[in-house]
Design a protein around this motif. Structure first.
Motif, mmCIF file in Angstrom:
data_model
loop_
_atom_site.group_PDB
_atom_site.id
_atom_site.type_symbol
_atom_site.label_atom_id
_atom_site.label_comp_id
_atom_site.label_asym_id
_atom_site.label_seq_id
_atom_site.Cartn_x
_atom_site.Cartn_y
_atom_site.Cartn_z
ATOM 1 N N ALA A 175 0.853 -1.194 0.000
ATOM 2 C CA ALA A 175 0.000 0.000 0.000
ATOM 3 C C ALA A 175 0.891 1.248 0.000
ATOM 4 C CB ALA A 175 -0.914 0.001 1.224
ATOM 5 N N THR A 176 0.590 2.174 -0.893
ATOM 6 C CA THR A 176 1.319 3.435 -1.002
ATOM 7 C C THR A 176 0.360 4.585 -0.733
ATOM 8 O OG1 THR A 176 2.794 2.478 -2.670
ATOM 9 C CG2 THR A 176 2.724 4.883 -2.512
ATOM 10 N N TRP A 177 0.714 5.458 0.214
ATOM 11 C CA TRP A 177 -0.136 6.589 0.566
ATOM 12 C C TRP A 177 0.340 7.832 -0.186
ATOM 13 C CZ3 TRP A 177 -4.607 6.544 3.269
ATOM 14 C CH2 TRP A 177 -4.908 5.392 4.006
ATOM 15 N N LEU A 178 -0.604 8.532 -0.818
ATOM 16 C CA LEU A 178 -0.321 9.769 -1.541
ATOM 17 C C LEU A 178 -1.121 10.908 -0.928
ATOM 18 C CD1 LEU A 178 -0.541 8.499 -5.236
ATOM 19 C CD2 LEU A 178 1.503 8.696 -3.805
ATOM 20 N N ASP A 179 -0.568 12.088 -0.978
ATOM 21 C CA ASP A 179 -1.265 13.298 -0.521
ATOM 22 C C ASP A 179 -1.562 14.131 -1.762
ATOM 23 O OD1 ASP A 179 -2.324 15.443 0.734
ATOM 24 O OD2 ASP A 179 -0.612 15.838 2.039
ATOM 25 N N LEU A 180 -2.825 14.081 -2.221
ATOM 26 C CA LEU A 180 -3.226 14.778 -3.440
ATOM 27 C C LEU A 180 -4.241 15.858 -3.088
ATOM 28 C CD1 LEU A 180 -3.686 11.774 -5.906
ATOM 29 C CD2 LEU A 180 -1.703 13.242 -5.615
ATOM 30 N N ASP A 181 -3.832 17.108 -3.287
ATOM 31 C CA ASP A 181 -4.736 18.238 -3.046
ATOM 32 C C ASP A 181 -5.334 18.180 -1.645
ATOM 33 O OD1 ASP A 181 -4.259 18.949 -5.709
ATOM 34 O OD2 ASP A 181 -5.923 17.705 -6.410
ATOM 35 N N GLY A 182 -4.516 17.785 -0.668
ATOM 36 C CA GLY A 182 -4.974 17.735 0.707
ATOM 37 C C GLY A 182 -5.736 16.478 1.078
ATOM 38 N N GLU A 183 -5.883 15.512 0.165
ATOM 39 C CA GLU A 183 -6.606 14.279 0.444
ATOM 40 C C GLU A 183 -5.612 13.117 0.499
ATOM 41 O OE1 GLU A 183 -10.938 15.080 -1.603
ATOM 42 O OE2 GLU A 183 -9.350 14.184 -2.819
ATOM 43 N N ARG A 184 -5.833 12.199 1.475
ATOM 44 C CA ARG A 184 -4.980 11.025 1.624
ATOM 45 C C ARG A 184 -5.599 9.861 0.862
ATOM 46 N NH1 ARG A 184 -5.211 9.003 6.421
ATOM 47 N NH2 ARG A 184 -3.219 7.906 6.366
ATOM 48 N N ILE A 185 -4.813 9.307 -0.079
ATOM 49 C CA ILE A 185 -5.295 8.209 -0.914
ATOM 50 C C ILE A 185 -4.284 7.068 -0.830
ATOM 51 C CG2 ILE A 185 -5.889 7.457 -3.255
ATOM 52 C CD1 ILE A 185 -6.718 10.281 -3.879
ATOM 53 N N ALA A 186 -4.786 5.878 -0.508
ATOM 54 C CA ALA A 186 -3.955 4.678 -0.473
ATOM 55 C C ALA A 186 -4.110 3.935 -1.794
ATOM 56 C CB ALA A 186 -4.361 3.768 0.683
ATOM 57 N N LEU A 187 -2.990 3.580 -2.408
ATOM 58 C CA LEU A 187 -2.997 2.856 -3.680
ATOM 59 C C LEU A 187 -2.403 1.462 -3.455
ATOM 60 C CD1 LEU A 187 -1.648 5.619 -6.096
ATOM 61 C CD2 LEU A 187 -4.018 5.070 -5.554
ATOM 62 N N VAL A 188 -3.104 0.447 -3.947
ATOM 63 C CA VAL A 188 -2.620 -0.931 -3.907
ATOM 64 C C VAL A 188 -2.763 -1.496 -5.311
ATOM 65 C CG1 VAL A 188 -2.812 -3.213 -2.872
ATOM 66 C CG2 VAL A 188 -3.373 -1.184 -1.522
ATOM 67 N N THR A 189 -1.654 -1.773 -5.969
ATOM 68 C CA THR A 189 -1.704 -2.346 -7.304
ATOM 69 C C THR A 189 -1.728 -3.865 -7.221
ATOM 70 O OG1 THR A 189 0.695 -2.304 -7.477
ATOM 71 C CG2 THR A 189 -0.499 -0.390 -8.317
ATOM 72 N N THR A 190 -2.022 -4.503 -8.343
ATOM 73 C CA THR A 190 -2.066 -5.958 -8.407
ATOM 74 C C THR A 190 -1.024 -6.455 -9.389
ATOM 75 O OG1 THR A 190 -3.399 -7.866 -9.069
ATOM 76 C CG2 THR A 190 -3.928 -5.781 -10.108
ATOM 77 N N ARG A 191 -0.391 -7.576 -9.013
ATOM 78 C CA ARG A 191 0.563 -8.201 -9.920
ATOM 79 C C ARG A 191 -0.092 -9.259 -10.780
ATOM 80 N NH1 ARG A 191 3.208 -7.895 -5.028
ATOM 81 N NH2 ARG A 191 2.850 -10.094 -4.574
ATOM 82 N N GLY A 192 -1.410 -9.387 -10.691
ATOM 83 C CA GLY A 192 -2.118 -10.339 -11.538
ATOM 84 C C GLY A 192 -2.066 -9.928 -12.996
ATOM 85 N N ARG A 193 -2.134 -10.917 -13.870
ATOM 86 C CA ARG A 193 -2.060 -10.641 -15.306
ATOM 87 C C ARG A 193 -3.306 -9.929 -15.796
ATOM 88 N NH1 ARG A 193 1.344 -9.739 -19.472
ATOM 89 N NH2 ARG A 193 0.287 -10.119 -21.424
ATOM 90 N N ARG A 194 -4.468 -10.277 -15.259
ATOM 91 C CA ARG A 194 -5.731 -9.708 -15.714
ATOM 92 C C ARG A 194 -6.033 -8.437 -14.934
ATOM 93 N NH1 ARG A 194 -9.924 -11.467 -18.699
ATOM 94 N NH2 ARG A 194 -12.000 -10.702 -18.214
ATOM 95 N N ALA A 195 -6.488 -7.412 -15.644
ATOM 96 C CA ALA A 195 -6.825 -6.147 -14.995
ATOM 97 C C ALA A 195 -7.996 -6.346 -14.036
ATOM 98 C CB ALA A 195 -7.174 -5.100 -16.042
ATOM 99 N N ALA A 196 -7.879 -5.786 -12.831
ATOM 100 C CA ALA A 196 -8.936 -5.878 -11.825
ATOM 101 C C ALA A 196 -9.009 -4.541 -11.091
ATOM 102 C CB ALA A 196 -8.664 -7.019 -10.843
ATOM 103 N N GLY A 197 -10.207 -3.985 -10.986
ATOM 104 C CA GLY A 197 -10.347 -2.689 -10.335
ATOM 105 C C GLY A 197 -11.798 -2.413 -9.972
#
Length: 631
Positions: A63-85
């Motif tokens: 999990a990677t936390w970003l501070d965008l325009d004053g908002e905290r957003i956690a990003l978790v990417t997937t290493r799976g071959r198929r796109a999932a979101g």
């Protein structure tokens, strides 16, 4: 981080790609893109009753936390071959799930919000629990209260003691002599004795005969449960699961327990663990040998699900009187040692089981020993590969064969034996079409194919082998723009092998069915060049004219003009060829004009243009390179 505005009317996609030895991302835009697999959040209470939320995300990263325009957003990417979101924005009291293409994006509305990736998903929670009443979750089917067990320990013991031959003959004779209306229950009693005595297939036959003759017997719960048990003990796991999953037994606790055993044998670990979590307490009411049979399957399910504590407790609860159960639990003990870092002890246990255990356990132990020794550099890759090949020849069926095939495919890929790697992956898909392992292997094969043809890993392959590999396993080729680039590079290899017709066919298919706009015009220029090399100027001209566009980049327009002029010259349309390149300039254009005039036997023009080319290059004329004087 890169942020940009998406052009109106365009869809944007983000895809993982191989970049040299590492990995990267490719941004693609188009009018139609493949949709992501939709992620669905669900509630999960912890031991204290506090609610959290989980999302099943395959192979999550950190999990990677970003501070965008004053908002905290956690990003978790997937290493799976198929796109999932997430297909759409979902709002909760403490956070929001943002629309995503390849992973999960969580907008925190609470300061103490925690986002934790797990083995096969992402958990979102707070120290005091979430307010997630808006999350819709399909309610689990409530189980009926467990009544008297269909498999009674006392009756089971009676069926395994005394003069078994006399008891079976007596029961058979009684059923045969009884009136048709009373024959069904007597046949069922006979079947129970047969199954208790270990004659599972004979007992199954007696049960099915009784059910066919008497519809009331066929509808009874006990008949279905005993039939499922006989199928289980006979190794017909898929049939057992189906027999124990009908409408009558869907809410039956005892049926759920036995169905979980079947699912564990089929490698459906998540479903099995769910069932064991709800019904394993019923195992204490079973005869000892059946209880150990259930506990062995439950321990295997727990260790495959990563729950070491549950595996140990279930293993310790078994009496271990049956040799096969004892071997199975010893294998689970080895898995526990492996997962807790006791590598030497695990290898020693696996080696002993491989030599002395029953065949199913010996095969699984041999596999675990090979993979563990290879992963800890205690065995060479060549020796490991040879052992896996022997196992693949000597064992068939179940999760063990799946794991053997997976290890074999990955070892082949690591050793550079790409044909065997792809063939083994294809074998996995044919043998286990619904398996998660087969889907994972297919994704890995697609990544390998991408690396071979686009990432440079296959540059050392001989041209013939690279072409043959593509045509034999093109189901693993990437889709979309990267797949088109693979085809174009393959066409270049075909040209290098002088297989001009095959190269032209590939490029023609791209033009007719895959490409539009500038990309289509660029590939058409390559196709026309191949046609010229093959001595087919008319087809080259048709390829250029059929893909004409008024607005093209200058370099592409110039390249198409040169190819078109060459095709017209080969068709003896000299004036039209010269007119095609009259607005172009440069040394290559001058040489082309000279060639066109020479082919038309207009000698003065070629000589003058050749002298100009020599003057520009600063080289003195070589008499051996001058065109012969006209006769």
């Amino acid at each position: 981080m890169l942020r940009f505005a998406v052009p109106p009317g365009r869809l944007v996609d983000l895809l993982p790609v191989a970049v040299g030895e590492g990995a990267g991302w490719e941004l693609a835009a188009g009018d139609a893109l493949t949709p992501s697999t939709a992620l669905n959040p669900r509630r999960r209470p912890d031991a204290a009753g506090r609610f959290g939320l989980t999302v099943d995300l395959p192979k999550p990263g950190a999990a990677t936390w970003l501070d965008l325009d004053g908002e905290r957003i956690a990003l978790v990417t997937t290493r799976g071959r198929r796109a999932a979101g997430m297909s759409k924005r979902q709002r909760f009291v403490d956070f929001e799930l943002l629309p995503s293409r390849f992973g999960l994006a969580v907008l925190a509305l609470a300061d103490d919000l925690a986002v934790r990736p797990d083995l096969d998903g992402v958990a979102v929670g707070r120290e005091g629990g979430l307010a997630v009443s808006s999350v819709m979750q399909r309610a689990e089917t409530a189980l009926a209260e467990a009544g008297a067990p269909a498999i009674d320990p006392e009756a089971w013991a009676r069926g395994r003691s005394g003069n078994l031959r006399a008891v079976l003959r007596s029961q058979f004779a009684a059923a045969a002599a009884a009136p048709p209306g009373e024959r069904g229950p007597l046949r069922v009693a006979h079947a129970r004795t047969l199954i208790a005595a270990g004659l599972d297939l004979e007992g199954l036959t007696a049960l099915e005969t009784a059910a066919a003759d008497d519809p009331l017997v066929a509808m009874q719960r006990e008949t279905s449960l005993w039939r499922g048990l006989a199928l289980l003990r006979a190794g017909r796991l898929a049939e057992a699961r189906a027999a124990l999953g009908g409408d009558v037994l869907q809410r039956d606790s005892e049926a759920v327990l036995w169905r979980s055993v079947a699912e564990a044998g089929l490698g459906l670990w998540r479903e099995a663990e769910t069932g064991f979590g709800r019904t394993l307490n019923l195992a204490g009411r079973l005869p000892e040998d059946l209880r150990d049979f259930v506990l062995a399957a439950a321990a295997e399910s727990a260790i495959e699900s990563g729950d070491i504590d549950a595996a140990v407790s279930r293993m310790d609860a078994a009496a271990k009187r049956d040799p096969l159960v004892r071997d199975r639990l010893a294998l689970v003990k080895g898995r526990v040692e492996e997962l807790t870092g006791q590598t030497v002890a695990a290898l020693d246990r696996y080696e002993r089981l491989e030599v002395a255990a029953a065949a199913p356990v010996a095969a699984a132990a041999g596999l675990r020993r090979t993979l563990l020794a290879l992963g800890t550099a205690k065995m060479s890759s060549g020796e490991a590969l040879a052992r896996l090949e022997r196992l693949a020849l000597t064992w068939r069926g179940g999760p063990t064969e799946e794991a053997i095939i997976a290890g074999l495919a990955r070892s082949y890929a690591t050793a550079g034996r790409f044909r065997e790697a792809f063939a083994t992956t294809r074998r996995a898909a044919m043998a286990f079409p619904a398996s998660e392992m087969a889907r994972v292997l297919n994704g890995e094969a697609q990544s390998l194919f991408d690396a071979l043809y686009l990432g440079g890993r296959g540059d050392a392959l001989p041209g013939v082998e690279a072409v043959a590999l593509y045509f034999d396993f093109k189901e693993f080729a990437p889709i979309g723009r990267r797949g088109d680039e693979v085809v174009r590079r393959l066409a270049d290899r075909l040209v290098g092998l002088d297989l001009l017709d095959s190269a032209a066919d590939l490029l023609q298919h791209q033009i007719d069915h895959r490409l539009t706009g500038q990309a289509r015009a660029a590939v058409a220029a390559r196709l026309a060049t191949v046609r010229l090399m093959d001595g087919k100027p008319l087809q080259a001209l048709e390829a250029i004219d059929a893909t004409h566009l008024p607005e093209l980049p200058a370099d592409l327009r110039r390249a198409r003009a040169l190819v078109r002029a060459r095709a017209l010259s080969d068709l003896s349309r000299t004036d039209l060829a010269l007119e095609t390149i009259e607005d172009e300039s440069g040394p290559d254009v001058a040489r082309l004009r000279a060639d066109i005039l020479w082919a038309a036997r207009r000698w003065r023009g070629p000589a003058r243009r050749t002298r100009r080319c020599w003057a520009r290059s600063g080289a003195a004329p070589n008499p051996s390179t001058r065109p012969p004087a006209p006769m």
